[in-house]
Scaffold this motif. Structure first.
Motif, PDB file in Angstrom:
ATOM      1  N   LEU A 193     -18.302 -16.955  23.956  1.00 39.95           N
ATOM      2  CA  LEU A 193     -19.505 -17.447  23.354  1.00 39.95           C
ATOM      3  C   LEU A 193     -19.216 -18.809  22.765  1.00 39.95           C
ATOM      4  CD1 LEU A 193     -20.800 -14.384  21.307  1.00 39.95           C
ATOM      5  CD2 LEU A 193     -21.462 -15.205  23.538  1.00 39.95           C
ATOM      6  N   GLY A 194     -20.410 -19.838  22.927  1.00 37.78           N
ATOM      7  CA  GLY A 194     -20.180 -21.124  22.424  1.00 37.78           C
ATOM      8  C   GLY A 194     -21.402 -21.408  21.654  1.00 37.78           C
ATOM      9  N   HIS A 195     -22.168 -20.473  21.343  1.00 36.48           N
ATOM     10  CA  HIS A 195     -23.563 -20.792  20.753  1.00 36.48           C
ATOM     11  C   HIS A 195     -24.065 -19.352  19.933  1.00 36.48           C
ATOM     12  CE1 HIS A 195     -27.683 -21.815  20.046  1.00 36.48           C
ATOM     13  NE2 HIS A 195     -27.246 -22.779  19.945  1.00 36.48           N
ATOM     14  N   PRO A 196     -24.690 -19.251  18.907  1.00 36.13           N
ATOM     15  CA  PRO A 196     -25.285 -17.842  18.389  1.00 36.13           C
ATOM     16  C   PRO A 196     -26.186 -17.490  19.261  1.00 36.13           C
ATOM     17  CG  PRO A 196     -25.076 -19.747  16.705  1.00 36.13           C
ATOM     18  CD  PRO A 196     -24.872 -20.397  17.766  1.00 36.13           C
ATOM     19  N   ASP A 197     -26.821 -18.021  20.139  1.00 35.00           N
ATOM     20  CA  ASP A 197     -27.836 -17.484  21.007  1.00 35.00           C
ATOM     21  C   ASP A 197     -27.420 -17.473  22.349  1.00 35.00           C
ATOM     22  OD1 ASP A 197     -29.732 -17.581  18.633  1.00 35.00           O
ATOM     23  OD2 ASP A 197     -30.254 -19.867  19.345  1.00 35.00           O
ATOM     24  N   ALA A 198     -26.240 -17.216  22.770  1.00 36.18           N
ATOM     25  CA  ALA A 198     -25.501 -17.400  23.822  1.00 36.18           C
ATOM     26  C   ALA A 198     -25.646 -15.842  24.692  1.00 36.18           C
ATOM     27  CB  ALA A 198     -24.306 -17.915  24.092  1.00 36.18           C
ATOM     28  N   VAL A 199     -25.838 -15.035  23.796  1.00 37.64           N
ATOM     29  CA  VAL A 199     -25.586 -13.406  24.412  1.00 37.64           C
ATOM     30  C   VAL A 199     -26.414 -13.219  25.314  1.00 37.64           C
ATOM     31  CG1 VAL A 199     -25.497 -10.978  23.903  1.00 37.64           C
ATOM     32  CG2 VAL A 199     -24.431 -12.471  22.153  1.00 37.64           C
ATOM     33  N   PRO A 200     -27.745 -13.526  25.419  1.00 37.96           N
ATOM     34  CA  PRO A 200     -28.588 -13.263  26.780  1.00 37.96           C
ATOM     35  C   PRO A 200     -28.024 -13.750  27.878  1.00 37.96           C
ATOM     36  CG  PRO A 200     -29.954 -13.574  24.689  1.00 37.96           C
ATOM     37  CD  PRO A 200     -28.423 -13.984  24.368  1.00 37.96           C
ATOM     38  N   ASN A 257     -10.979 -32.965  15.245  1.00 43.01           N
ATOM     39  CA  ASN A 257     -10.130 -33.994  15.791  1.00 43.01           C
ATOM     40  C   ASN A 257      -9.293 -33.558  16.791  1.00 43.01           C
ATOM     41  OD1 ASN A 257      -8.474 -36.129  16.368  1.00 43.01           O
ATOM     42  ND2 ASN A 257      -8.297 -36.786  13.939  1.00 43.01           N
ATOM     43  N   PRO A 258      -9.347 -34.059  18.166  1.00 43.85           N
ATOM     44  CA  PRO A 258      -8.489 -33.436  19.028  1.00 43.85           C
ATOM     45  C   PRO A 258      -7.154 -33.618  18.865  1.00 43.85           C
ATOM     46  CG  PRO A 258      -9.862 -35.582  19.670  1.00 43.85           C
ATOM     47  CD  PRO A 258     -10.457 -34.893  18.642  1.00 43.85           C
ATOM     48  N   PHE A 259      -6.834 -34.770  17.992  1.00 43.93           N
ATOM     49  CA  PHE A 259      -5.347 -35.136  18.051  1.00 43.93           C
ATOM     50  C   PHE A 259      -4.599 -33.963  17.084  1.00 43.93           C
ATOM     51  CE2 PHE A 259      -7.111 -39.210  18.964  1.00 43.93           C
ATOM     52  CZ  PHE A 259      -6.344 -39.791  20.057  1.00 43.93           C
ATOM     53  N   GLN A 260      -5.544 -33.032  16.521  1.00 40.87           N
ATOM     54  CA  GLN A 260      -4.965 -32.143  15.540  1.00 40.87           C
ATOM     55  C   GLN A 260      -3.961 -31.130  16.234  1.00 40.87           C
ATOM     56  OE1 GLN A 260      -8.014 -30.137  13.365  1.00 40.87           O
ATOM     57  NE2 GLN A 260      -8.052 -31.955  11.779  1.00 40.87           N
ATOM     58  N   TYR A 261      -4.354 -31.156  17.800  1.00 43.98           N
ATOM     59  CA  TYR A 261      -3.827 -29.931  18.707  1.00 43.98           C
ATOM     60  C   TYR A 261      -2.213 -30.563  18.750  1.00 43.98           C
ATOM     61  CZ  TYR A 261      -8.339 -27.766  19.627  1.00 43.98           C
ATOM     62  OH  TYR A 261      -9.390 -27.184  19.481  1.00 43.98           O
ATOM     63  N   PHE A 262      -1.879 -31.720  18.669  1.00 47.30           N
ATOM     64  CA  PHE A 262      -0.390 -32.359  18.666  1.00 47.30           C
ATOM     65  C   PHE A 262       0.243 -31.772  17.514  1.00 47.30           C
ATOM     66  CE2 PHE A 262      -2.827 -35.020  21.798  1.00 47.30           C
ATOM     67  CZ  PHE A 262      -2.205 -34.764  22.873  1.00 47.30           C
ATOM     68  N   SER A 263      -0.074 -31.310  16.665  1.00 49.09           N
ATOM     69  CA  SER A 263       0.532 -31.068  15.273  1.00 49.09           C
ATOM     70  C   SER A 263       0.806 -29.437  15.230  1.00 49.09           C
ATOM     71  CB  SER A 263      -0.054 -31.682  14.144  1.00 49.09           C
ATOM     72  OG  SER A 263      -1.286 -30.902  13.705  1.00 49.09           O
ATOM     73  N   GLY A 264       0.082 -28.624  16.297  1.00 44.52           N
ATOM     74  CA  GLY A 264       0.443 -27.358  16.396  1.00 44.52           C
ATOM     75  C   GLY A 264      -0.952 -26.490  16.750  1.00 44.52           C
ATOM     76  N   PRO A 265      -0.976 -25.371  16.762  1.00 42.31           N
ATOM     77  CA  PRO A 265      -2.222 -24.554  17.178  1.00 42.31           C
ATOM     78  C   PRO A 265      -3.511 -24.876  16.089  1.00 42.31           C
ATOM     79  CG  PRO A 265      -0.377 -22.929  17.357  1.00 42.31           C
ATOM     80  CD  PRO A 265       0.261 -24.305  16.499  1.00 42.31           C
ATOM     81  N   SER A 266      -4.657 -24.749  16.519  1.00 44.37           N
ATOM     82  CA  SER A 266      -5.796 -25.049  15.646  1.00 44.37           C
ATOM     83  C   SER A 266      -5.886 -23.792  14.552  1.00 44.37           C
ATOM     84  CB  SER A 266      -6.918 -25.181  16.477  1.00 44.37           C
ATOM     85  OG  SER A 266      -7.315 -23.949  17.169  1.00 44.37           O
ATOM     86  N   PRO A 275     -18.454 -26.905  22.670  1.00 45.78           N
ATOM     87  CA  PRO A 275     -19.547 -27.922  23.167  1.00 45.78           C
ATOM     88  C   PRO A 275     -19.103 -28.994  22.363  1.00 45.78           C
ATOM     89  CG  PRO A 275     -20.160 -26.118  21.646  1.00 45.78           C
ATOM     90  CD  PRO A 275     -18.651 -25.613  22.212  1.00 45.78           C
ATOM     91  N   TYR A 276     -18.375 -29.320  21.508  1.00 43.18           N
ATOM     92  CA  TYR A 276     -17.780 -30.577  20.862  1.00 43.18           C
ATOM     93  C   TYR A 276     -16.809 -31.315  21.705  1.00 43.18           C
ATOM     94  CZ  TYR A 276     -20.445 -28.522  17.144  1.00 43.18           C
ATOM     95  OH  TYR A 276     -21.667 -27.764  16.240  1.00 43.18           O
TER      96      TYR A 276
END
Length: 311
Positions: A95-102, A132-141, A290-291
């Motif tokens: 899922l990527g959205h609250p209304d995505a199940v259908p 911030n995508p650069f956060q991934y370089f400092s470790g897992p989200s 989605p971001y």
């Protein structure tokens, strides 16, 4: 040459360099937006069945991160049913959205008629947020406290009612053409929900481990449990990779050499000298937040694994 002329030449060169940099960046972004929709089906062969068994096909889907507007992804996943896999394994983050199940049910509907098993990822439990995508370089989200809860129990009920085996920190089994598949799964280690189920002596003909995020503690647990093959997702294959170099991050604690595809754990692949290893397949997945709607040198994928007899 006058000082003024030299300064003008330097300024022109800097300006041209900046323009080229901006142009290259814009081109890469445009390609990344396009590549995020260039879905591909991967094929791998894994020799894990007993001698004399007929080959079995396992369709692994992962990380759809589906939103209601992604009609191309819905159609592509529906078409996977034409492969007629013997079993479908969904390794989470649907899922990527609250209304995505259908929309997700529409995508999976033809596959739900086939035997299957699933685990969830963090993005089945909680909605996405900007990072911030650069956060991934400092470790897992990490899981931010303001992420909204998604309708995961509705999704779980739908998948269970279809006959798919829920492997959330538990065991299950599926028999396909007389071959008994012993399944063992964990919940998502990325948010600390993982727990190995109690040991079992019932190995069936082949034991398959299923998890979302391939953290080393989970891979070690499944390997020690005697799994012949481990299936995982979560990494997106690095999502934005460097051509010729590969992934820069994994968003967990495995190395980038195992960020996607068929490898071995804890050592090399069994067919490449990994005597004390099992098979590990990590899917790069089909979606993205989605971001962050881009992929670069890392096409979105599903994988058809053909299980064959051991050598």
């Amino acid at each position: 040459m006058s000082r003024e002329a030299g300064s003008h030449g330097l300024g022109t060169a800097v300006g041209r360099g900046a323009a080229v940099t901006v142009g290259v960046g814009a081109a890469c972004l445009a390609w990344g937006l396009l590549e995020a929709h260039r879905y591909v089906l991967r094929h791998v062969t894994v020799p894990v069945l007993p001698a004399g068994a007929a080959p079995l096909t396992v369709l692994q889907i992962s990380d759809l991160h589906l939103t209601p507007s992604q009609r191309d992804r819905v159609a592509w996943v529906r078409d996977l049913a034409s492969l007629e896999p013997d079993i479908v394994v969904d390794t989470g983050d649907n899922l990527g959205h609250p209304d995505a199940v259908p929309s997700l049910v529409e995508a999976l509907a033809p596959l739900l008629a086939r035997p299957g098993a699933f685990v969830f990822g963090s993005n089945d439990y909680f909605g996405p947020r900007r990072l911030n995508p650069f956060q991934y370089f400092s470790g897992p989200s990490t899981l931010h406290p303001d992420r909204a809860e998604l309708p995961h129990e509705l999704l779980r009920a739908i998948l269970r009612e279809s006959g798919w085996v829920d492997l959330t920190n538990t065991r299950g089994g599926i028999v396909v053409d007389g071959v008994a598949l012993s399944l063992v799964g964990t919940d998502d280690a990325h948010i600390g929900r993982d727990a190995m189920p109690e040991p079992s002596e019932d190995r069936g003909d082949v034991r398959i481990g299923v998890t979302h995020a391939p953290y080393t503690r989970v891979l070690d647990g499944l390997w020690e449990d005697g799994c012949d093959l481990i299936l995982a997702g979560h990494t997106h294959g690095g999502q934005v990779c460097v051509p010729g170099l590969g992934a820069l991050v994994t968003n967990c604690d495995i190395d980038t050499g195992r960020v996607k595809g068929l490898t071995g754990w804890p050592g090399d692949r069994p067919d490449r000298g990994g005597v004390d290893s099992t098979w590990l397949h990590v899917s790069a997945g089909l979606g993205h937040s989605p971001y962050a709607p881009v992929r670069f040198a890392c096409r979105p994928e599903a994988t058809l694994l053909t299980l064959t007899p051991r050598a």
